[in-house]
Design an enzyme around this catalytic site. Sequence first.
Site, PDB file in Angstrom:
ATOM      1  N   ARG A  83     -28.585  -6.617 -93.751  1.00 42.73           N
ATOM      2  CA  ARG A  83     -29.374  -6.945 -92.560  1.00 42.73           C
ATOM      3  C   ARG A  83     -30.064  -8.285 -92.776  1.00 42.73           C
ATOM      4  NH1 ARG A  83     -33.074  -3.951 -88.677  1.00 42.73           N
ATOM      5  NH2 ARG A  83     -33.770  -5.677 -87.405  1.00 42.73           N
ATOM      6  N   ARG A  93     -26.074  -3.814 -86.017  1.00 44.66           N
ATOM      7  CA  ARG A  93     -26.960  -3.620 -87.165  1.00 44.66           C
ATOM      8  C   ARG A  93     -26.224  -2.939 -88.297  1.00 44.66           C
ATOM      9  NH1 ARG A  93     -32.368  -3.878 -85.024  1.00 44.66           N
ATOM     10  NH2 ARG A  93     -32.120  -5.804 -83.883  1.00 44.66           N
ATOM     11  N   ASP A  96     -30.998  -0.299 -89.692  1.00 46.66           N
ATOM     12  CA  ASP A  96     -32.314  -0.466 -89.078  1.00 46.66           C
ATOM     13  C   ASP A  96     -33.166   0.705 -89.543  1.00 46.66           C
ATOM     14  OD1 ASP A  96     -34.272  -1.546 -87.467  1.00 46.66           O
ATOM     15  OD2 ASP A  96     -33.479  -0.712 -85.604  1.00 46.66           O
ATOM     16  N   ASP A  98     -36.994   2.096 -89.190  1.00 42.55           N
ATOM     17  CA  ASP A  98     -38.258   1.940 -88.476  1.00 42.55           C
ATOM     18  C   ASP A  98     -39.219   3.050 -88.851  1.00 42.55           C
ATOM     19  OD1 ASP A  98     -37.539  -0.338 -86.948  1.00 42.55           O
ATOM     20  OD2 ASP A  98     -36.493   0.928 -85.506  1.00 42.55           O
TER      21      ASP A  98
END
Length: 169
Positions: A83, A93, A96, A98
């Site tokens: 990334r 992506r 990812d 989060d």
Amino acid sequence: MSPAVADAYVAAGSNVRPRDSLRRAIAALAADFPRLTVSRAWSNAAVGFQGDDFINLVVKFPSDLPVAALLERLKAIERTQGRATGAAKWGPRTLDLDLLLYGDLTGRHAGATLPHPDIATRAWVLGPLAELAPDLALPASGNPIGELWRRFDRGAHPLRETTLDGPDE
């Protein structure tokens, strides 16, 4: 600022070598946080751009790291999967990660908003989170995660259960 020891909930998604990227991310997280719990994996269409489908899941683990250190660890794992720093918000992506929730923290912490503002609006976040913590009340609002998922318009945001087994197509 961080809780003494609190449960962290992290959404993980990928649409570039997603099975491989997610398996590696889970292994990296489990090495740092051995009490890791992983939801089922779900596939959904890319949102905001034309691209391959994503595979998403949520992980839960206890941590005593400060928020900034936890966020840096998540970013480091993203980088190991290719990334690029500063990648476009709406695009393919490799990985990812989060931070969705960290104990009962609310507000801005180390550049992140807690609870994550997309929890109640993204099926690929809310569904797996509800699997891991249906009775957990969302900090600030008090809404139980499971209740939010029961009321969610799943027809507008279809998810398909999948697995991380096997090669990427």
